[in-house]
Design an enzyme around this catalytic site. Structure first.
Site, PDB file in Angstrom:
ATOM      1  N   ASP A 189     -42.936 -75.701 -54.010  1.00 17.59           N
ATOM      2  CA  ASP A 189     -42.662 -74.533 -53.180  1.00 17.59           C
ATOM      3  C   ASP A 189     -41.248 -74.411 -52.503  1.00 17.59           C
ATOM      4  O   ASP A 189     -40.757 -75.311 -52.123  1.00 17.59           O
ATOM      5  CB  ASP A 189     -43.492 -74.574 -51.964  1.00 17.59           C
ATOM      6  CG  ASP A 189     -43.632 -73.173 -51.061  1.00 17.59           C
ATOM      7  OD1 ASP A 189     -43.808 -72.291 -51.735  1.00 17.59           O
ATOM      8  OD2 ASP A 189     -43.175 -73.193 -49.890  1.00 17.59           O
ATOM      9  N   GLU A 274     -43.233 -71.346 -58.531  1.00 14.22           N
ATOM     10  CA  GLU A 274     -43.801 -69.699 -58.469  1.00 14.22           C
ATOM     11  C   GLU A 274     -42.891 -68.916 -58.880  1.00 14.22           C
ATOM     12  O   GLU A 274     -41.758 -69.003 -59.110  1.00 14.22           O
ATOM     13  CB  GLU A 274     -43.914 -69.564 -56.898  1.00 14.22           C
ATOM     14  CG  GLU A 274     -44.541 -68.481 -56.435  1.00 14.22           C
ATOM     15  CD  GLU A 274     -44.972 -68.166 -55.291  1.00 14.22           C
ATOM     16  OE1 GLU A 274     -45.543 -67.037 -54.972  1.00 14.22           O
ATOM     17  OE2 GLU A 274     -44.519 -68.754 -54.421  1.00 14.22           O
ATOM     18  N   ASP A 356     -45.981 -74.836 -46.014  1.00 13.41           N
ATOM     19  CA  ASP A 356     -45.318 -75.123 -47.250  1.00 13.41           C
ATOM     20  C   ASP A 356     -46.173 -76.280 -48.101  1.00 13.41           C
ATOM     21  O   ASP A 356     -45.964 -76.031 -49.309  1.00 13.41           O
ATOM     22  CB  ASP A 356     -43.832 -75.332 -46.801  1.00 13.41           C
ATOM     23  CG  ASP A 356     -43.012 -74.222 -46.279  1.00 13.41           C
ATOM     24  OD1 ASP A 356     -43.365 -73.222 -46.629  1.00 13.41           O
ATOM     25  OD2 ASP A 356     -42.284 -74.551 -45.196  1.00 13.41           O
TER      26      ASP A 356
END
Length: 399
Positions: A189, A274, A356
């Site tokens: 992330d 992502e 996170d």
């Protein structure tokens, strides 16, 4: 998967003589001129609903050299000029394939100064490189050795805005081979408070390279703003000072990202990230500077090509996947998750999450699911069977 002999570009700094610098500067100008002339010709033909390919522009180049106005094109090597036409052909191929926008004209002040030489345009012997139209080899600082027995297939010479000269040699590297397979997988992330948060719980600090030089950069930019616009020597000196600070920041950022991505690729077989639209995110004026300094796109690019080299897999999860507000323990989806909330407690199972770390765990789980079912790797707007496997909605509350 990695190829047995991957092609790698080895970039070095060099220090040209005055004659070499003048020759290369002329070459840069001629490359830009030929590219723009060919683009103009192809644009005019496009308006007439005609297509002009590389062979036609190559014939145009021969005709241009015979005119009195463009006779100066004969003063430089023809190899970089032909390569400029090939680059233009590649740009149009990307445009027709709907992978890129329509090619743009090169600018003398804004465009990158570079020239590419193929094997007929240079001589590489005994560790010395001599370009066409030059009598002396380039004074290259060999900061690292080339692979044993390697011979460059192309050589690209460039000059950055700070005035530094670089040469990039494209070679086959027999030492780039797939690493031993492992079962390790990691969700990654990206963020601003921490550059990376891994599904293992590890957080990697954001060095904020731009912030370290922000005061010096502001002083240099104010000095440049006070100089009269034009081609004066003082303005050029002030502009070069600003460019050197930017170059120092970019060098530190690139070095840090190389170390991070190499480590992640070596330790993990599957890496899940992502699929962020950074180009859209930087339109946020409050976060644009911080997002640009974090260089998420550069990080992803490095991760992907190194994974291809070493036989690893990078999975990009749909950007609409609710990784932050989905409980990684029980799967319950929170109603909302404002950006300022860094820790939260799931109403379903009572687990307290670091925002996170929870997001990284969810990305890992979604990525592993994607690798099995093959859905949702890329953003999908209209899926025949419904939504992608990684896109979920909060359940409707019963009244």
């Amino acid at each position: 998967m990695a190829t047995p002999h991957a092609r790698r570009a080895f970039k070095y700094r060099f220090y040209p003589t005055d004659a070499q610098a003048a020759e290369l500067s002329r070459t840069f100008g001629c490359v830009r001129k030929v590219y723009n002339l060919a683009l103009a010709a192809r644009t005019e033909a496009w308006a007439r609903q005609e297509r002009v390919n590389y062979n036609a522009t190559s014939a145009m180049l021969t005709a241009w050299k015979r005119t009195e106005e463009l006779a100066f094109l004969n003063d430089v090597s023809s190899v970089p000029l032909q390569q400029a036409l090939r680059h233009l052909q590649a740009a149009f191929t990307g445009f027709f394939g709907k992978r890129a926008k329509y090619p743009r004209f090169k600018s003398r002040k804004r465009s990158r100064k570079s020239a590419e030489y193929t094997t007929s345009g240079f001589r590489f012997r005994d560790g010395t490189l001599t370009l066409a139209k030059m009598s002396e080899p380039l004074d290259i600082v060999w900061s690292r050795p080339l692979p044993g027995g390697a011979h460059p297939s192309t050589v690209t010479v460039s000059q950055d805005a700070a005035g530094r000269w670089f040469v990039s040699l494209l070679c086959e590297d027999p030492f780039v081979k797939p690493l031993p397979a492992t079962d390790a997988a990691v969700g990654i992330d990206v963020g601003l408070d921490h550059l990376l948060t891994l599904s293992t719980g590890e957080k990697i600090a954001n060095p904020r390279h731009e912030r370290r030089d922000r005061a010096a950069l502001a002083r240099a930019q104010r000095s440049l703003a006070r100089k009269a616009k034009g081609d004066g020597a003082n303005r050029a000196k002030a502009r070069r000072k600003v460019a050197k600070i930017h170059a120092r920041i970019a060098d530190r950022r690139r070095d840090h990202l190389h170390k991070l991505t190499t480590r992640l690729v070596r330790e993990n077989q599957t890496l899940v990230i992502e699929d962020l639209t950074v180009r859209t995110m930087v339109k946020n004026r409050s976060l644009a500077r911080a997002i640009s300094d974090a260089a998420w796109s550069e990080f992803r690019g490095m991760l992907e090509y190194k994974a291809a080299w070493y036989g690893r897999e990078v999975i990009a999860v749909d950007r609409f996947f609710p990784s932050s507000k989905l409980c990684s323990h029980c799967g319950r989806l929170a109603e909302s998750m404002p950006l300022h909330v860094r820790t939260w407690t799931c109403e379903g199972c009572g687990t307290t999450h670091d925002r996170d770390v929870n997001s990284a765990k969810n990305l890992k789980a979604a990525g592993l699911a994607v690798s099995v079912c093959g859905a949702g790797v890329r953003p999908q707007r209209r899926t025949p069977g419904g939504q992608p496997a990684t896109k979920q909605k909060a359940p409707r509350r019963e009244l």
